[in-house]
Design an enzyme around this catalytic site. Structure first.
Site, mmCIF file in Angstrom:
data_model
loop_
_atom_site.group_PDB
_atom_site.id
_atom_site.type_symbol
_atom_site.label_atom_id
_atom_site.label_comp_id
_atom_site.label_asym_id
_atom_site.label_seq_id
_atom_site.Cartn_x
_atom_site.Cartn_y
_atom_site.Cartn_z
ATOM 1 N N SER A 309 24.379 30.483 15.990
ATOM 2 C CA SER A 309 22.733 30.196 16.100
ATOM 3 C C SER A 309 22.534 30.041 17.564
ATOM 4 O O SER A 309 23.091 29.849 18.299
ATOM 5 C CB SER A 309 22.505 28.747 15.242
ATOM 6 O OG SER A 309 22.654 28.805 13.921
ATOM 7 N N GLY A 346 20.957 33.599 14.236
ATOM 8 C CA GLY A 346 21.077 33.457 15.722
ATOM 9 C C GLY A 346 19.860 33.764 16.305
ATOM 10 O O GLY A 346 19.788 33.250 17.560
ATOM 11 N N GLU A 395 19.956 37.642 9.067
ATOM 12 C CA GLU A 395 20.113 36.548 8.244
ATOM 13 C C GLU A 395 19.443 35.261 9.139
ATOM 14 O O GLU A 395 20.019 34.264 9.262
ATOM 15 C CB GLU A 395 21.580 36.127 7.901
ATOM 16 C CG GLU A 395 22.028 37.380 7.091
ATOM 17 C CD GLU A 395 23.890 36.968 7.064
ATOM 18 O OE1 GLU A 395 24.464 36.012 7.621
ATOM 19 O OE2 GLU A 395 24.508 37.781 6.202
ATOM 20 N N SER A 396 18.290 35.505 9.574
ATOM 21 C CA SER A 396 17.767 34.478 10.157
ATOM 22 C C SER A 396 17.313 33.437 9.383
ATOM 23 O O SER A 396 16.758 33.452 8.253
ATOM 24 C CB SER A 396 16.278 34.942 10.874
ATOM 25 O OG SER A 396 16.513 36.048 11.975
ATOM 26 N N ARG A 398 16.776 29.314 10.725
ATOM 27 C CA ARG A 398 15.795 28.504 11.417
ATOM 28 C C ARG A 398 14.469 29.247 12.094
ATOM 29 O O ARG A 398 13.519 28.690 12.203
ATOM 30 C CB ARG A 398 16.462 27.764 12.394
ATOM 31 C CG ARG A 398 17.299 28.756 13.596
ATOM 32 C CD ARG A 398 17.687 27.739 14.647
ATOM 33 N NE ARG A 398 19.078 27.184 14.526
ATOM 34 C CZ ARG A 398 19.515 26.169 14.748
ATOM 35 N NH1 ARG A 398 18.759 25.302 15.563
ATOM 36 N NH2 ARG A 398 20.851 25.677 14.396
ATOM 37 N N TYR A 460 13.497 -7.561 47.765
ATOM 38 C CA TYR A 460 13.336 -8.984 47.873
ATOM 39 C C TYR A 460 13.409 -9.618 46.772
ATOM 40 O O TYR A 460 14.000 -10.795 46.366
ATOM 41 C CB TYR A 460 12.389 -9.507 48.806
ATOM 42 C CG TYR A 460 12.617 -9.225 50.454
ATOM 43 C CD1 TYR A 460 13.715 -9.801 50.957
ATOM 44 C CD2 TYR A 460 11.852 -8.269 51.034
ATOM 45 C CE1 TYR A 460 13.970 -9.806 52.343
ATOM 46 C CE2 TYR A 460 12.131 -7.984 52.372
ATOM 47 C CZ TYR A 460 13.248 -8.631 53.040
ATOM 48 O OH TYR A 460 13.723 -8.543 54.199
ATOM 49 N N ALA A 461 12.552 -9.181 45.664
ATOM 50 C CA ALA A 461 12.364 -9.683 44.340
ATOM 51 C C ALA A 461 13.761 -9.811 43.772
ATOM 52 O O ALA A 461 14.048 -10.999 43.082
ATOM 53 C CB ALA A 461 11.609 -8.872 43.737
ATOM 54 N N CYS A 548 18.145 1.773 9.278
ATOM 55 C CA CYS A 548 19.446 1.813 9.715
ATOM 56 C C CYS A 548 19.827 1.330 11.105
ATOM 57 O O CYS A 548 18.795 1.546 12.081
ATOM 58 C CB CYS A 548 20.327 3.162 9.559
ATOM 59 S SG CYS A 548 20.408 3.964 11.224
ATOM 60 N N ASP A 549 20.602 0.241 11.184
ATOM 61 C CA ASP A 549 20.891 -0.402 12.605
ATOM 62 C C ASP A 549 21.672 -0.116 13.715
ATOM 63 O O ASP A 549 21.542 -0.469 14.602
ATOM 64 C CB ASP A 549 21.023 -1.984 12.309
ATOM 65 C CG ASP A 549 22.181 -2.337 11.177
ATOM 66 O OD1 ASP A 549 22.068 -3.384 10.586
ATOM 67 O OD2 ASP A 549 23.076 -1.321 11.424
HETATM 68 C C1 LIG Z 1 23.969 29.538 10.013
HETATM 69 C C2 LIG Z 1 24.152 30.992 9.456
HETATM 70 C C3 LIG Z 1 23.054 31.729 9.455
HETATM 71 C C4 LIG Z 1 21.714 31.325 10.116
HETATM 72 O O1 LIG Z 1 21.551 30.967 11.348
HETATM 73 P P1 LIG Z 1 20.183 30.785 12.178
HETATM 74 O O2 LIG Z 1 20.633 30.447 13.480
HETATM 75 O O3 LIG Z 1 19.695 29.596 11.312
HETATM 76 O O4 LIG Z 1 19.382 31.817 12.084
HETATM 77 C C5 LIG Z 1 23.112 32.854 9.102
HETATM 78 N N1 LIG Z 1 24.071 33.531 8.923
HETATM 79 C C6 LIG Z 1 25.290 32.843 8.579
HETATM 80 C C7 LIG Z 1 26.511 33.454 8.271
HETATM 81 C C8 LIG Z 1 25.406 31.655 9.226
HETATM 82 O O5 LIG Z 1 26.484 30.831 9.081
#
Ligand SMILES: *Cc1c(COP(=O)(O)O)cnc(C)c1O
Length: 678
Positions: A309, A346, A395-396, A398, A460-461, A548-549
């Site tokens: 990524s 990525g 395979e984008s 995020r 000084y403080a 949650c602490d």
């Molecule tokens: C996590 C992952 C993605 C997505 O990655 P991004 O950075 O969110 O685009 C795509 N392909 C594979 C195989 C992954 O493990």
């Protein structure tokens, strides 16, 4: 960015000279203050509240950097969402404060009566992201005369929420957008979602695969879903060959290549030759041979790789894509019926708006530059080898989903950094009890203040305080005097702005369900106030999760900051200022509200059985509660226990779409199209 740096500084501490309002805030300590107080009496308060504007907030929080074109600040100082990105017209902007009011106000005042925190989704933003990605590739392909097309898939793991996945399939069906699954449950949900998608949409099956996974993927092909089984391990091949013969399905197979190109950032730790996923060159050659022997080499049609990524730069991207394109061409030469190059995920998000290639949370390119680099790298290699241009798949994850949902939480309280007012009798106490050395420190402190030597003041403080603590431990200084010296020191450091007291804002973040990435992998997200952005944030704070602490603390923020500029806490729930949700025109409709898990849901995850618990507590009540009234109270409470909201999980997912005000005027009740409240 000097202008920005200036704003940040101004928000933290007013410049010395303005801030040192020694004369007005400190009662004149007669014995030592023979010299007239400094004449610059400009009050620090006046400075803090003047000269501020929404655009200064926008610069301070770098909103244009990470949020454009979807987020901005309006003239009332509220965050707004621009659902159509750059194509959003002014009247279509959605004021987030109005949304939150709509959601949180009680039902009698036309609100939805929901509790914070809320996850608010903007399907229009999701649609815009998908379309922007598609058109970035379409443009690069057209501009370069590339001989094939782009056809992406969404990796379900990035956000498996039903509505997100369904929306992506719906919005992407016009350009054959598909899904990527990495496990059996993901494959199941992808299969059912894609029944409503384009018949061309790819269903990429990645991840570790056992016989059941492969069996399911082969069944998906029988259902005419465009399924590709991507081999991540060599052992998967025998299963694919055997099962496909048993089921009489001709599979489409891909291989995931382990590239030599290495992404050295945090998210690239599994990339490179030693990475844990994918096949080595030797393994790929063995796969080709086995397929050939089984008469299935024509089934091998896709080459996949994933560098990691947040690929930091287009240079690294082009390097990886180029290497993969060489493997692709070699597979063509060896006789496989190659059609698709799948460049993995990525595509990065600039979470801090710095456009930097040196940080895990930023990247130095935009969508267009990303697409251009990919197309160019594939084209260059294929042209040299005279190989037909493949379909480009990515395979984008995020990059598609990040902008479209936000978590809204409330500051419930804040630790107060009180500068104790130096009561008029505080000083005499202090002065009376001081030793000769203490008196000298006090005098020096005062003189340094008059000369404007702030570092010396602090020195000084500090010295005075240490001396007094020693005296207190010996028993020669009273507790009132100790308090007085603490007060004096706080006053000095506050006035100088040197101690920059960082407050703790208590928030309900439901940290375990909403920001696991923050504490799990140190991922930073932009965090900003959604209102009062027309006022100067006069203090700094960190966020501490009430639910949650230990770990539930956020003390790292974008820009390498360890605290966040914030507005002074106002203990009225924060959303005051302005009336109810019916105020002013709305440009949005809430189309869906989904409650978070109940106590029962949470307990069941860990194999507890709320119904059994209820029985146990009922027996206990029968045994020990005898008063009739108490019996009634207890019996009324017990059955609702499993349905109680959890403090750490009552996240409500709200979905918003933009609606034209004219439609909303037709019927007020159509505001809420679909609501499931708890
Ligand atoms: C996590 C992952 C993605 C997505 O990655 P991004 O950075 O969110 O685009 C795509 N392909 C594979 C195989 C992954 O493990």
């Amino acid at each position: 960015m000097p202008a920005l740096a200036c704003c940040v500084d101004a928000a933290v501490a007013p410049p010395p000279g303005y801030a040192f309002a020694w004369d007005s805030s400190l009662p004149a300590p007669e014995p030592f203050f023979g010299v007239p107080p400094p004449t610059n009496t400009t009050s620090a308060t006046t400075i803090e509240h003047s000269h501020w504007s929404p655009s200064l907030s926008s610069a301070l929080y770098k909103i244009d950097g990470w949020g454009a074109p979807y987020f901005s600040v309006n003239s009332s100082g509220n965050m707004t969402v621009r659902p159509y990105g750059t194509a959003t017209l002014p009247h279509q902007e959605i004021d987030l404060l109005k949304v939150v009011k709509k959601a949180s106000e009680p039902k009698p005042s036309c609100g939805l009566g929901l509790q914070l925190p809320l996850i608010i989704r903007f399907p229009d933003v999701l649609k815009n992201r998908l379309e922007s990605l598609q058109s970035a590739f379409d443009f690069a392909i057209q501009a370069r005369g590339y001989g094939s097309h782009y056809q992406g898939v969404y990796p379900v793991k990035c956000n498996q929420d039903r509505f997100v996945v369904e929306d992506i399939v719906k919005f992407g069906s016009q350009f054959g957008f598909g899904l990527e699954a990495g496990s059996k449950p993901e494959l199941l949900l992808a299969m059912s979602c894609l029944c409503k998608g384009s018949p061309d949409a790819l269903l990429i099956c990645n991840g570790f695969k056992d016989a059941e996974y492969i069996w399911l993927a082969l069944v998906a092909r029988k259902l005419l879903l465009n399924t590709v089984i991507v081999l991540e391990q060599e052992e998967e091949l025998d299963l694919v060959i055997n099962l496909s013969q048993k089921l009489a399905v001709r599979p489409v197979i891909g291989v995931r290549a382990k590239l030599r190109t290495k992404h050295s950032g945090h998210f690239g730790s599994t990339s490179g030759e030693k990475g844990k996923f994918g096949l080595t060159t030797t393994q790929i050659l063995r796969v080709v041979k086995s397929l050939e022997q089984s008469g299935m080499l024509d089934c091998l049609q896709l080459l996949h790789f994933h560098i990691g990524s947040q690929i930091p730069s287009t240079a690294l991207l082009a390097d990886g894509v180029g290497e993969a394109a060489q493997i692709y061409c070699e597979l063509v030469r060896l006789g496989a019926c190659m059609r698709v190059i799948d460049i993995g995920g990525g595509l990065g998000i600039d979470y801090d708006g710095s456009k930097s290639a040196d940080s895990d949370i930023s990247v130095s390119y935009n969508l267009e530059e990303y697409a251009a680099a990919v197309v160019q790298a594939v084209q260059f290699v294929c042209d040299r080898k005279s190989v037909k241009h493949p379909v480009i798949c990515s395979e984008s994850g995020r990059a598609i989903v990040s902008h479209h949902s936000i978590l809204i939480f409330e500051a419930v309280s804040a630790s107060v950094y009180d500068v104790p007012p130096m009561s008029s009798h505080g000083l005499p106490y202090l002065v009376d009890g001081l030793t000769e050395g203490g008196c000298a420190d006090y005098r020096n402190l005062h003189d340094a203040a008059i000369r404007g030597e702030y570092d010396t003041c602090l020195l000084y403080a500090d010295q005075l305080k240490q001396r007094c603590v020693e005296q207190f431990k010996e028993g020669s200084l009273g507790i009132e005097q100790l308090a007085a010296v603490d007060g004096l020191c706080d006053l000095v450091s506050k006035a100088i702005g040197a101690s920059n007291p960082v407050r703790t804002y208590h928030v309900n973040l439901s940290v375990f369900t909403s920001i696991p990435d923050f504490w799990g992998i140190g991922q930073l997200f932009p965090i900003i106030p959604i209102h009062r952005l027309d006022q100067r944030p006069g203090v700094r704070g960190i966020l501490s999760d009430l639910t949650c602490d230990s770990d539930g603390k956020i003390d790292k923020f974008i820009g390498g900051e360890s605290s966040l500029p914030l507005h002074e806490f106002e203990g009225d729930g924060g959303f005051s200022g302005g009336g109810g949700p019916s105020d002013g025109p709305h440009s949005f409709a809430v189309t869906l509200a989904v409650p978070g898990p109940s106590c029962g849901d949470v307990l069941r995850v860990m194999q507890h059985e709320p119904e059994l618990m209820f029985e146990t507590l009922k027996h206990r009540a029968e045994e020990f509660v005898h008063d009739d009234n108490d019996v009634m109270i207890v019996m009324a409470v017990l059955p609702i226990l499993p349905t109680l909201k959890t403090s750490s999980g009552h996240i409500v997912v709200l979905e918003l779409v933009l609606a034209f005000p004219s439609q909303l005027f037709l019927s007020n009740s159509s505001f809420v199209v679909e609501v499931v409240c708890f």
